[in-house]
Design a protein around this motif. Sequence first.
Motif, mmCIF file in Angstrom:
data_model
loop_
_atom_site.group_PDB
_atom_site.id
_atom_site.type_symbol
_atom_site.label_atom_id
_atom_site.label_comp_id
_atom_site.label_asym_id
_atom_site.label_seq_id
_atom_site.Cartn_x
_atom_site.Cartn_y
_atom_site.Cartn_z
ATOM 1 N N LYS A 94 0.833 -1.308 -0.191
ATOM 2 C CA LYS A 94 -0.074 -0.022 -0.079
ATOM 3 C C LYS A 94 0.607 1.166 0.301
ATOM 4 O O LYS A 94 0.668 2.138 -0.685
ATOM 5 C CB LYS A 94 -0.855 -0.121 1.123
ATOM 6 N N THR A 97 2.829 1.915 -3.779
ATOM 7 C CA THR A 97 2.030 1.562 -5.057
ATOM 8 C C THR A 97 0.954 2.894 -5.016
ATOM 9 O O THR A 97 0.315 3.315 -3.951
ATOM 10 C CB THR A 97 1.045 0.625 -5.160
ATOM 11 N N ARG A 98 0.723 3.473 -6.119
ATOM 12 C CA ARG A 98 -0.283 4.753 -6.446
ATOM 13 C C ARG A 98 -1.707 4.574 -5.881
ATOM 14 O O ARG A 98 -2.660 5.068 -5.347
ATOM 15 C CB ARG A 98 -0.064 5.301 -7.764
ATOM 16 N N ASP A 99 -1.921 3.083 -6.223
ATOM 17 C CA ASP A 99 -3.431 2.647 -6.079
ATOM 18 C C ASP A 99 -3.569 2.011 -4.718
ATOM 19 O O ASP A 99 -4.536 1.287 -4.640
ATOM 20 C CB ASP A 99 -3.855 1.702 -7.433
ATOM 21 N N ASN A 100 -2.807 2.163 -3.984
ATOM 22 C CA ASN A 100 -2.719 1.279 -2.471
ATOM 23 C C ASN A 100 -2.938 -0.160 -2.568
ATOM 24 O O ASN A 100 -3.757 -0.752 -2.029
ATOM 25 C CB ASN A 100 -3.716 2.026 -1.785
ATOM 26 N N ASP A 101 -2.151 -1.030 -3.545
ATOM 27 C CA ASP A 101 -2.244 -2.241 -3.851
ATOM 28 C C ASP A 101 -1.743 -3.044 -2.673
ATOM 29 O O ASP A 101 -0.494 -3.398 -2.694
ATOM 30 C CB ASP A 101 -1.580 -2.537 -5.106
ATOM 31 N N TYR A 102 -2.667 -3.362 -1.612
ATOM 32 C CA TYR A 102 -2.175 -4.311 -0.608
ATOM 33 C C TYR A 102 -1.516 -5.590 -1.188
ATOM 34 O O TYR A 102 -0.335 -6.082 -0.668
ATOM 35 C CB TYR A 102 -3.247 -4.828 0.263
ATOM 36 N N TYR A 104 0.211 -6.125 -3.970
ATOM 37 C CA TYR A 104 1.315 -5.993 -4.849
ATOM 38 C C TYR A 104 2.258 -7.184 -4.501
ATOM 39 O O TYR A 104 3.097 -7.042 -3.972
ATOM 40 C CB TYR A 104 1.639 -4.589 -4.705
#
Length: 136
Positions: A94, A97-102, A104
Amino acid sequence: MSNRFSLRKEAPQLILNFMLAAVTSILTVRLFLHLTNNFQLSFGSMHIAHVLWGGLLMFLALILIFLFHPPLILKHCAVIGGLGWGIFIDEIGKYITRDNDYWYQPAIIYIYISFVLLYLLYRFLQTRFPPRPSRF
């Protein structure tokens, strides 16, 4: 009185306890989220991310060290702080990443690096410094 810092004789064991607690918390959180289909603690538009619980545990470990004599509390604080660190670092996807991708995928590399660095510190302390009695 010496101005040098002296290493605690139990420092390697405390680092190891911290690491094991952190790994345990990461695996537990990931398993829980997998089994509950990404459970979220939410109230209306607010989401309480588990990174906050990790920070709270690390805060608690520090406060306990400040309040009590170290020999009595250090082992507990190493575990509490380790649990907090694991919960905290688990959300690194989170943070980066720009999109808060847990979820990732490359985040595991950063988590792994943090544990490699902790392990190297553990081995360095274990092999380079002879045990010394604690001053507390």
